[in-house]
Design a protein around this motif. Structure first.
Motif, PDB file in Angstrom:
ATOM      1  N   GLU A 245      31.211 -39.282 -35.212  1.00 60.00           N
ATOM      2  CA  GLU A 245      30.366 -38.432 -36.043  1.00 60.00           C
ATOM      3  C   GLU A 245      30.411 -37.006 -35.518  1.00 60.00           C
ATOM      4  O   GLU A 245      30.180 -36.748 -34.343  1.00 60.00           O
ATOM      5  N   THR A 246      30.735 -36.073 -36.417  1.00 65.60           N
ATOM      6  CA  THR A 246      30.891 -34.677 -36.016  1.00 65.60           C
ATOM      7  C   THR A 246      30.406 -33.768 -37.126  1.00 65.60           C
ATOM      8  O   THR A 246      30.374 -34.155 -38.298  1.00 65.60           O
ATOM      9  N   GLU A 247      30.037 -32.546 -36.764  1.00 68.78           N
ATOM     10  CA  GLU A 247      29.581 -31.568 -37.749  1.00 68.78           C
ATOM     11  C   GLU A 247      30.771 -31.105 -38.591  1.00 68.78           C
ATOM     12  O   GLU A 247      31.874 -30.923 -38.076  1.00 68.78           O
ATOM     13  N   LYS A 248      30.519 -30.902 -39.871  1.00 68.07           N
ATOM     14  CA  LYS A 248      31.592 -30.514 -40.790  1.00 68.07           C
ATOM     15  C   LYS A 248      31.123 -29.374 -41.679  1.00 68.07           C
ATOM     16  O   LYS A 248      29.923 -29.202 -41.900  1.00 68.07           O
ATOM     17  N   ARG A 249      32.103 -28.616 -42.187  1.00 67.57           N
ATOM     18  CA  ARG A 249      31.765 -27.606 -43.190  1.00 67.57           C
ATOM     19  C   ARG A 249      32.931 -27.453 -44.168  1.00 67.57           C
ATOM     20  O   ARG A 249      34.091 -27.628 -43.808  1.00 67.57           O
ATOM     21  N   TRP A 250      32.571 -27.115 -45.402  1.00 71.56           N
ATOM     22  CA  TRP A 250      33.556 -26.974 -46.473  1.00 71.56           C
ATOM     23  C   TRP A 250      33.679 -25.521 -46.875  1.00 71.56           C
ATOM     24  O   TRP A 250      32.686 -24.801 -46.967  1.00 71.56           O
ATOM     25  N   ASN A 251      34.905 -25.094 -47.124  1.00 70.82           N
ATOM     26  CA  ASN A 251      35.178 -23.746 -47.607  1.00 70.82           C
ATOM     27  C   ASN A 251      35.991 -23.841 -48.889  1.00 70.82           C
ATOM     28  O   ASN A 251      36.846 -24.714 -49.029  1.00 70.82           O
ATOM     29  N   GLU A 252      35.723 -22.939 -49.809  1.00 72.62           N
ATOM     30  CA  GLU A 252      36.559 -22.874 -51.004  1.00 72.62           C
ATOM     31  C   GLU A 252      37.937 -22.350 -50.626  1.00 72.62           C
ATOM     32  O   GLU A 252      38.081 -21.531 -49.723  1.00 72.62           O
ATOM     33  N   ASP A 253      38.958 -22.826 -51.311  1.00 76.97           N
ATOM     34  CA  ASP A 253      40.329 -22.439 -50.996  1.00 76.97           C
ATOM     35  C   ASP A 253      41.101 -22.308 -52.297  1.00 76.97           C
ATOM     36  O   ASP A 253      40.528 -22.451 -53.385  1.00 76.97           O
ATOM     37  N   LEU A 264      38.582 -28.381 -45.268  1.00 74.67           N
ATOM     38  CA  LEU A 264      37.560 -29.019 -44.442  1.00 74.67           C
ATOM     39  C   LEU A 264      37.746 -28.609 -42.996  1.00 74.67           C
ATOM     40  O   LEU A 264      38.861 -28.643 -42.468  1.00 74.67           O
ATOM     41  N   GLU A 265      36.649 -28.217 -42.365  1.00 72.17           N
ATOM     42  CA  GLU A 265      36.645 -27.908 -40.938  1.00 72.17           C
ATOM     43  C   GLU A 265      35.691 -28.864 -40.238  1.00 72.17           C
ATOM     44  O   GLU A 265      34.669 -29.279 -40.817  1.00 72.17           O
ATOM     45  N   VAL A 275      41.085 -28.881 -40.633  1.00 72.93           N
ATOM     46  CA  VAL A 275      41.815 -30.144 -40.503  1.00 72.93           C
ATOM     47  C   VAL A 275      42.595 -30.558 -41.752  1.00 72.93           C
ATOM     48  O   VAL A 275      43.552 -31.316 -41.654  1.00 72.93           O
ATOM     49  N   LEU A 276      42.207 -30.070 -42.927  1.00 71.45           N
ATOM     50  CA  LEU A 276      42.956 -30.483 -44.123  1.00 71.45           C
ATOM     51  C   LEU A 276      42.587 -29.623 -45.314  1.00 71.45           C
ATOM     52  O   LEU A 276      41.589 -28.892 -45.308  1.00 71.45           O
ATOM     53  N   GLY A 277      43.422 -29.708 -46.341  1.00 75.58           N
ATOM     54  CA  GLY A 277      43.155 -29.072 -47.621  1.00 75.58           C
ATOM     55  C   GLY A 277      43.063 -30.141 -48.700  1.00 75.58           C
ATOM     56  O   GLY A 277      43.647 -31.224 -48.571  1.00 75.58           O
ATOM     57  N   CYS A 278      42.345 -29.858 -49.772  1.00 72.69           N
ATOM     58  CA  CYS A 278      42.145 -30.879 -50.802  1.00 72.69           C
ATOM     59  C   CYS A 278      41.615 -30.233 -52.079  1.00 72.69           C
ATOM     60  O   CYS A 278      41.349 -29.026 -52.121  1.00 72.69           O
ATOM     61  N   GLY A 279      41.435 -31.039 -53.114  1.00 68.26           N
ATOM     62  CA  GLY A 279      40.845 -30.534 -54.335  1.00 68.26           C
ATOM     63  C   GLY A 279      40.964 -31.522 -55.477  1.00 68.26           C
ATOM     64  O   GLY A 279      41.505 -32.629 -55.333  1.00 68.26           O
ATOM     65  N   VAL A 280      40.441 -31.116 -56.616  1.00 69.89           N
ATOM     66  CA  VAL A 280      40.555 -31.896 -57.850  1.00 69.89           C
ATOM     67  C   VAL A 280      41.924 -31.584 -58.452  1.00 69.89           C
ATOM     68  O   VAL A 280      42.288 -30.417 -58.621  1.00 69.89           O
TER      69      VAL A 280
END
Length: 432
Positions: A245-253, A264-265, A275-280
């Protein structure tokens, strides 16, 4: 587990350039330059490792990638790396991380098919066009990409197989493999590395409310938000599975193949790491894959990146070593801290030259690695100036030579440096 300073520095640098979704997409239509292997290489999450490894290594034939075609820019040292199948070796750090990711997805209610042994040669249609990568994107340039001929190349990301699997009817799948990009040279960059892609489409009945929506109407819809929320929850669970379990934060890209897009960081040992990129999945990507009636998400990540963090491996070249002092430290299913078995001294050599207007730095890096191989640890620009009278620009590079296995002699490095000085003039430069 405390990550070492060297490993942390390497990972921080690696994150920005070897991002699994660094706008170099892929996709392939029914067009295929090799017999289709999708059916043969897809496996369940619990398939035999020997089968997977054997399938992945069947492409270890350098002659497939080397030719006299005028646009072929695959050098022998890159052709020799193809088909190593590091991601399918159960006791290799890359294989261990891959297995842990698949283990997590196997625990979810949705069943994911795994593709991990596809042909590394893909078409420009697969790698770029079907992912909405524009014709003028720098990722298409021969300075960034290894071309086999005009229309085919060594995949620059595993996304190059996304559309073919969508077209085949797959609704949820993971795709892992080796990818190739021309890049700078340091402890966190290597021209061959590994990625893992994930895609999930949602049932038609769940998207009824968004039927016919496009553009902002679609991205503003509750259905699009539902997909994005599911994506984020799935990937946050994956990070907890890998790191605890770790703290996470999302940024728009921004990625041309997803909309909306995110990165995702995670906070690890007090530092935020991307750590990764993603999206719809972009509606146009689905249309080109003959799945316009469906909606879903996709993500991509770099396996070396995660392995460098979790195993505290400070130099990306180590993943490719055959040294048993490296391989004997790792066991299937276990994450253990890498213990450095040697640290041989570096040898530094500088080279300066006047450059032509069309000078491409990656060509110089590639040429040097082709001469000296993996003993080139780092190449950095240390000085640059323009002579106003001559109208010429000079660049000076420092090359760091270091073997991971033995001490280097000045004599052998002098010989390599002399060869670099002789060959670099083929790039149109004037050695100073």
């Amino acid at each position: 587990m405390k990550i070492s300073t060297a490993a942390a520095f390497a990972v921080a640098s690696f994150s920005s350039s070897c991002h699994s979704w660094s706008t170099t997409s892929h996709r392939s239509a029914a067009f295929s330059i090799r017999p289709s292997t999708a059916a043969a290489t897809s496996t369940s999450l619990f398939s035999a490792v020997e089968e997977t490894s054997s399938a992945a290594t069947k492409y270890a034939d350098p002659s497939r990638y080397l030719s006299d075609h005028p646009n072929n820019n695959v050098p022998p040292h890159i052709a020799a790396l193809v088909g190593k199948g590091l991601h399918t070796r159960p006791s290799h750090p890359i294989g261990i991380i891959r297995s842990k990711i698949q283990e997590y997805f196997a625990s979810l209610p949705v069943q994911y098919t795994v593709y991990d042994a596809e042909d590394p040669i893909v078409t420009t249609q697969q790698c770029f066009d079907d992912l909405r990568i524009p014709p003028d994107h720098p990722g298409r340039s021969p300075s960034d990409t290894y071309y086999v001929d005009d229309a085919t190349l060594l995949r620059t990301h595993t996304s190059a197989h996304q559309s073919e699997h969508l077209r085949s009817g797959a609704d949820a799948f993971l795709c892992a493999g080796d990818v190739y990009r021309r890049d700078e040279i340091d402890s966190s960059h290597y021209p061959a590395f590994h990625q893992l892609e994930g895609v999930r489409l949602f049932p038609v009945e769940d998207m009824k409310g968004a039927e016919g929506l496009t553009g902002e109407e679609w991205t503003d819809s509750p259905e699009c938000k539902m997909i994005a929320d599911d994506l984020k929850a799935t990937l946050e669970g994956l990070m907890d599975h890998l790191f605890g379990e770790t703290e996470k934060r999302w940024n728009e890209d921004y990625f041309p193949f997803t909309n909306p897009s995110y990165e995702l960081e995670i906070k690890y040992e007090g530092e935020w790491l991307e750590v990764l990129g993603c999206g719809v999945v972009h509606e146009e990507v689905l249309q080109m894959a003959d799945r316009a009636d469906r909606r879903g998400w996709a993500f991509g990540l770099g396996l070396e990146r995660l392995a460098m963090i979790l195993f505290e491996i400070p130099d990306i070249r180590l993943f490719w070593t055959e040294d048993e002092r490296f391989h004997s430290q790792f066991k299937e299913g276990e994450i253990t801290k890498f213990q450095s078995y040697s640290k041989f001294p570096p040898v530094y050599k500088d080279i300066a030259f006047w450059i032509p207007e069309d000078f491409v730095e990656n060509d110089f890096f590639e040429m040097t690695r082709g001469i000296a191989g993996d003993i080139v640890e780092k190449m950095e620009l240390i000085d640059e100036f323009t002579n106003p009278k001559k109208g010429k620009t000079s660049k000076c590079y420092r090359i760091t030579y270091r073997s991971m296995d033995r001490s280097l002699t000045n004599e052998e490095i002098d010989a390599l440096q002399d060869e670099v000085r002789e060959k670099v003039v083929d790039l149109g430069v004037e050695v100073r």
